[in-house]
Design a protein around this motif. Structure first.
Motif, short mmCIF file in Angstrom:
data_model
loop_
_atom_site.label_atom_id
_atom_site.label_comp_id
_atom_site.label_asym_id
_atom_site.label_seq_id
_atom_site.Cartn_x
_atom_site.Cartn_y
_atom_site.Cartn_z
N LYS A 56 33.80 41.29 43.68
CA LYS A 56 34.90 42.14 43.26
C LYS A 56 36.00 42.07 44.31
N PRO A 57 37.23 41.76 43.90
CA PRO A 57 38.31 41.65 44.90
C PRO A 57 38.65 42.99 45.53
N ALA A 58 39.03 42.93 46.79
CA ALA A 58 39.42 44.14 47.52
C ALA A 58 40.82 44.56 47.08
N PRO A 59 41.13 45.85 47.17
CA PRO A 59 42.47 46.29 46.78
C PRO A 59 43.54 45.68 47.68
N ARG A 60 44.68 45.38 47.08
CA ARG A 60 45.78 44.77 47.83
C ARG A 60 46.66 45.83 48.47
N PRO A 61 47.19 45.52 49.64
CA PRO A 61 48.18 46.43 50.23
C PRO A 61 49.50 46.33 49.46
N GLU A 62 50.43 47.23 49.77
CA GLU A 62 51.72 47.23 49.07
C GLU A 62 52.46 45.91 49.22
N LYS A 63 52.62 45.48 50.46
CA LYS A 63 53.31 44.21 50.72
C LYS A 63 52.36 43.29 51.48
N PRO A 64 51.54 42.52 50.76
CA PRO A 64 50.61 41.63 51.46
C PRO A 64 51.34 40.46 52.11
N VAL A 65 50.76 39.99 53.21
CA VAL A 65 51.32 38.84 53.92
C VAL A 65 50.42 37.65 53.62
N PHE A 66 50.96 36.70 52.86
CA PHE A 66 50.20 35.51 52.48
C PHE A 66 50.59 34.34 53.37
N LEU A 67 49.59 33.69 53.92
CA LEU A 67 49.77 32.45 54.67
C LEU A 67 49.10 31.35 53.88
N SER A 68 49.86 30.35 53.50
CA SER A 68 49.34 29.28 52.66
C SER A 68 49.44 27.94 53.37
#
Length: 142
Positions: A56-68
């Motif tokens: 089950k995915p964890a809840p996301r913060p308001e503004k997630p920081v994605f590093l790709s």
């Protein structure tokens, strides 16, 4: 018929107080051979194709920081391309210096594991220790 080299010498043998190391050497050689045979059997040399997670995915913060990391090893912080050398400074600007921010890290399947670990090391050296790995969701099998 005995032979005496010294006149008046005792027939008693002198006591030897040295430890006989021959049995210890024999035991060590046997152990060496056992470990030489057993060590290759203890290593795992199996190629594994890791499955996708159905957790089950964890809840996301308001503004997630994605590093790709793309297949051509280019780094993106959100939609913006970032050089590996400037990753720490760019993350500091994006997170306003909050080192406890979770960085959501995603990489293309074609990225070499060594390159992936290099980016993880850059994150650690920049002080960002909370890293969430992003993957594809799969349906739960019943």
């Amino acid at each position: 018929m005995g032979l005496h080299l010294k006149e008046g010498a005792d027939d008693d043998l002198a006591e030897n107080h040295e430890i006989n190391v021959t049995p210890f050497i024999d035991v060590m050689l046997v152990l060496l051979i056992i470990f030489m045979v057993a060590a290759p059997l203890a290593t795992v040399d199996i190629k594994v194709d890791l499955p996708a997670s159905s957790a089950k995915p964890a809840p996301r913060p308001e503004k997630p920081v994605f590093l790709s990391v793309k297949a051509d090893q280019r780094l993106y912080l959100g939609e913006e391309e970032v050089k590996a050398e400037a990753l720490g400074a760019t993350l500091d600007a994006r997170t306003k210096g909050k080192k406890d921010t979770t960085i959501f890290f995603q990489a293309d399947k074609g990225v070499d594991y060594g390159d992936l670990m290099s980016v993880m090391d850059n994150l650690r050296s920049a002080g960002y220790l909370k890293v969430g790995l992003v993957g594809l969701e799969t349906a739960v099998k019943k």
